[in-house]
Each structure stands twice: as structure tokens, then as C-alpha cells.
Write an enzyme that holds these catalytic residues in place. Structure first.
Site, PDB file in Angstrom:
ATOM      1  N   SER A  10     -10.227 -34.514 -22.256  1.00 47.31           N
ATOM      2  CA  SER A  10     -10.410 -33.385 -21.339  1.00 47.31           C
ATOM      3  C   SER A  10     -11.901 -33.049 -21.226  1.00 47.31           C
ATOM      4  CB  SER A  10      -9.556 -32.207 -21.809  1.00 47.31           C
ATOM      5  OG  SER A  10      -9.419 -31.260 -20.787  1.00 47.31           O
TER       6      SER A  10
ATOM      7  N   ASP B 245       0.248 -33.984 -16.100  1.00 51.26           N
ATOM      8  CA  ASP B 245      -0.864 -33.145 -16.551  1.00 51.26           C
ATOM      9  C   ASP B 245      -1.123 -32.050 -15.517  1.00 51.26           C
ATOM     10  OD1 ASP B 245      -3.455 -32.129 -17.023  1.00 51.26           O
ATOM     11  OD2 ASP B 245      -4.050 -33.990 -18.026  1.00 51.26           O
TER      12      ASP B 245
ATOM     13  N   HIS C  90      -0.817 -33.057 -20.823  1.00 54.10           N
ATOM     14  CA  HIS C  90      -2.256 -33.038 -21.114  1.00 54.10           C
ATOM     15  C   HIS C  90      -2.571 -32.979 -22.609  1.00 54.10           C
ATOM     16  CE1 HIS C  90      -6.451 -32.307 -19.939  1.00 54.10           C
ATOM     17  NE2 HIS C  90      -6.516 -31.314 -20.796  1.00 54.10           N
TER      18      HIS C  90
END
Lengths: 290, 290
Positions: B152, B229, B262
Site C-alpha cells: 500500500s 481491494d 487489501h
């Protein structure tokens, strides 16, 4: 009987899904109970066996799926893993959250008999009776194939659930279990608090006492124990359990793991061995010779 | 130069040890910086390669070792894994902890130029310069063999660290990276906050812009991205990075992982693939043909 559950979350992992549910539990005084399941992909095609994991002090139903790495093995072996919480929650009992080693997150997997805990704290019946029914009603599982394991307080829980119900579980194992709670301060605190001062009543929830009393119950029991576990000498007392097993002829595979501690770095290292161990038992066809 | 560090904890896992350290960091304004390392058992016998993992928003130096399952692969491949924190801590800047997506735990892996952040927030230099020196000074590692990956915000960090220092890292990969931060609200918030209003200055920390500007830098880049996600469409923008790679001839292995989200259930599923990927690059002998 209906066992309705509400799904709170779902997340894919290693081809399995990690799912969280809540349900109103009559056994726990109609409080809202949460549990996690790891649902293997094989469940779409056939009934899968069930493996219960009981977590330790300060943990909840999420701890094991966050830290253990079990998803990989649940998916590989095709086993539904069920993780209950470690106590009832939000009962309204004054001070239930006050101590880390009694009350909420420290249900000790017993059926409380003392006021006010006896209205809600029936974790033994919840784990061995109500939760299995909830699982059978809602997932495509084989109710004849279930096993149980756990960690620390939950290792104690797994041992007593299995030793008190040897026909219900095909195998039992534990990581660093509280093995003889009537002889350690943490165990005595919970047993006195939930059961009162009659020490005779405590023995029904003590793995070492149960083995001594009832003799061997399983072809084998697997325990992993880290040698650097700070609770080993004073609280876990696994050598007392070992002696009791030896005295009655219960096979015990006790592995002292050099330089490992008490937490999930230890558990995750050996979790595959425990899955392989339970998978062997869960893969036996009951009454296969008939 | 001395790089003294204090050990805060050590725990064995899969034969490796998970260790936490703190040190006073000149690059981060002499604040106390913490990092985790996974030290593989092979380090006793030979210099091992180094793999940096940069974590995401709201995480710290511990997150990856708690949830990823990386210990198993660090031990198997004999790679020292280094996990820095996601920002300086306890700088005394008013409001540094106020927002989850700016300030502490959101350092965005840049060198801040705006007051007051520019006194402490130099995470780019910390990750690419100071921390490697700290590692070389204190562990038996091969400074010619290092790679980097992240998740991320940390996937963004890994990409820009590698693309701005292509000779320092042998390989780079990412899970669900923030791939084009000048074009997403989270990226713009951090870039404006740390660098000011001059949008041209932001581009030096944008992986998509760096690829467009500098052309291909690595034989390949590996990215895993979950299709479920929730940040994919608005914040991560991996398709912009993919287009930039295509436009300049940078090989990109972008794997869209069906129904993954995610978080660490996604990361842990594919972490082995990333270790295998980096191990290939880290196993090359530099200048082997000479």
C-alpha cells in the site's frame, strides 16, 4: 432447532475464506457471541471435518486467524477451523473487564456455578454443545469428524473438552497448555472464582486430574511447549500432566521446543504439525471396517 | 561511523529470530526510531542478503512480522528481513498523531521540505541511506545484495526507493501499492503536506511519473493486487503504473488476484511468491561473469 447467525466479515486467504459471525447464545445467557471460521474451498464439493481452536487469556475469536498462519493449512487439508471467543462479553456483570486473568477474555472454558458468573459463563457447554450445533446447522461439515486444540488457557480448554468427551473428538493437541490448573495461581483464581471454594469441584476441569481419574482416552495426545516460555514452571506445569499420562498409560507426544517462547511466533512455527496430526485422525473413516 | 542500536525483544520463529531494535536517528531529527528484523539461522555461517519491507498507513515496524507469515520464508531462503517504522514518532510536532493518513504512521517515504515536518520527516533518506548503514554495521549481511518490497503506502515507498536508486536494489515488488500518488486524494494530501504546493516537486516521489521519466530500470517488477481491494479504483491506480510501464518498455508482472482484499489475508497468501522472486535476484552473484 434454528441456529441463526449473522455474518460480520469475510476475507479470502490461501483460497479459503476467513469469516466472522455473531449469534445470540442461550448457553451464554443470551449474550451476543462471536466466532471466526476458516472455510476451506473443498466445502463446496463435500462435507469437511471440523477443528476447534481455543485461544488463551486476553485473546478473542480473532486472535488465532490473525497470527497463527492456520489459513494455509485449513485450505490445504480441507478442514473447517472454528475459533470461539474466550469468554462471554458485555454481560453487564460489574467489573467483568477489570482483570486480565478473570472475567471477560478469561472464561477458562468451565461452566460457572457461582453468582453472578453462573448466569453467563458456561464456556464449557458453549464449546462442546451449542457451538457444534451452530456449526452443523450452518456449514457443510461432517459432524462425525471433529477434533480440538488450543493455546495456554485454551490448551487447558482443549484438553478438558476432549478428556471429558472422548467420543466427541477424534484427536486433541495443545500449545503450552495450562496443564494442572488446581496447582497454579492463575488456575486456582479462575476455578475459585467460577466454581467456589470446594476444591473437589475444581478437579473436573483439570486435565491432569482427569487423566489420573479416567485413564487413557486417546491413542495419543500432542503437546508442543517452548523451553523459554516464561509461564512454564509456575503456571503451565506440563510435567505434571506428563507424569499423570505415564502413570495411567496414556500416550503423550510432548515436544519441548528449544528456545521458543509462549506466543504466536512459537505457535505459527509448529501449527502445520498440529494440522497434519489432526488431519490423520480426521481422515479415518469412522467404522471403516464395517 | 558508529551505528549503535538497542535490542528491545527477541523471539524464535521457524528457526529464525524476530528481533526489535531502537536507535537514535540523525536522519529523523534525532528521534528514537524502531525497526524489526527477521534474522535467518544461516547468518551464523555466512553473510546473508537483505530484504526491506515497507508497511502501509496506520502500521508500524511490527505489523509485517505479526501478520505476514514471512518468518517461514526468511528462514528458508536465508534472507535478513528489515521492517522500518512508517514515520518518525514522538517528534513533538503538534497534531502529529491527529490524522490516520498524515503525520505519524503516514510518513509516505518522502523527504519533507515544509515546516515543521522537514525537521524530522525524512523517511526516504532513512530507508535508503541511514537504515542500510545501521544494518551493515550490526548484522552479518552482504551489502551488495539488497532488495525491497512493501504494501500500500509502503508499496509506493518500495517502488520509489527502487526506481530512484536502481543500482542499490536488485529487485522490487509490491502488494497493492499506491502507484500514482499525484493522482489520488491520499497521495496528494501527503505530497502537499510534506512538500508544499509545487506539484512538479511531487513527481519525484511518484512511481508512475518516475517510470515515464526515466524509462525501464529493472528486468521485471512484481505487483500483486486483489480485485476486491476497496482502494483499488480511487487510491491505488495500479493501471496507471501498468500503462506507464508499457509505454517505456518496463516489464511488469501484475497479478490481479481474484476476490482478495487489501489486508494481510491477501499479503500472507502471496508472500512466498515474493520471497521466491527476490531470492532469485538476491542469489545472483554480482559481476558473476567477470
Amino acid at each position: 432447532m434454528q441456529h441463526s447467525i449473522d455474518q460480520l466479515s469475510s476475507s479470502k486467504c490461501f483460497g479459503a475464506t476467513v469469516e466472522r459471525y455473531s449469534h445470540v447464545s442461550p448457553t451464554l445467557g443470551n449474550t451476543l457471541a462471536k466466532f471466526h471460521v476458516i472455510v476451506p474451498p473443498q466445502i463446496k464439493h463435500r462435507k469437511v471435518p471440523v477443528l476447534y481452536f481455543l485461544a488463551g487469556l486476553t485473546c478473542n475469536d480473532e486472535t488465532f486467524v490473525l497470527y497463527s498462519g492456520a489459513q494455509r493449512y485449513a485450505a490445504f487439508y480441507g478442514i473447517l477451523v472454528v475459533c470461539p471467543d474466550t469468554s462471554p462479553r458485555d454481560t453487564g456483570i460489574e467489573g467483568e473487564d477489570r482483570e486480565y486473568n478473570f472475567g471477560s477474555s478469561a472464561g477458562f472454558y468451565v461452566n460457572a456455578t457461582t453468582h453472578p458468573w453462573n448466569k453467563y459463563y458456561h464456556m464449557f457447554d458453549y464449546v462442546t454443545k451449542e457451538l457444534p450445533q451452530v456449526i452443523y446447522s450452518n456449514f457443510n461439515v461432517d459432524s462425525n469428524r471433529q477434533s480440538i486444540f488450543g493455546h495456554s488457557m485454551g490448551g487447558h480448554g482443549a484438553l478438558i473438552c476432549a478428556l471429558k468427551n472422548p467420543t466427541q473428538y477424534l484427536s486433541v493437541s495443545a500449545f503450552a497448555p495450562v496443564s494442572n490448573p488446581v496447582n497454579c495461581s492463575f488456575g486456582r483464581k479462575c476455578l475459585r472464582g467460577y466454581l467456589g471454594n470446594d476444591k473437589e469441584s475444581w478437579k473436573q476441569y483439570d486435565a491432569t486430574e482427569l487423566i489420573r481419574e479416567n485413564g487413557p482416552q486417546f491413542p495419543d495426545i500432542l503437546i508442543d511447549q517452548g523451553t523459554l516460555d516464561p509461564f512454564l514452571k509456575d503456571q503451565l506445569l506440563v510435567e505434571n500432566f506428563q507424569k499423570a499420562c505415564q502413570s495411567v498409560g496414556q500416550n503423550l507426544t510432548l515436544r519441548m521446543q528449544q528456545d521458543y517462547d509462549h506466543e504466536y511466533n512459537f505457535i505459527s512455527t509448529f501449527i502445520h504439525d498440529h494440522f497434519a496430526y489432526h488431519n490423520l485422525a480426521l481422515s479415518q473413516k469412522p467404522n471403516a471396517s464395517i
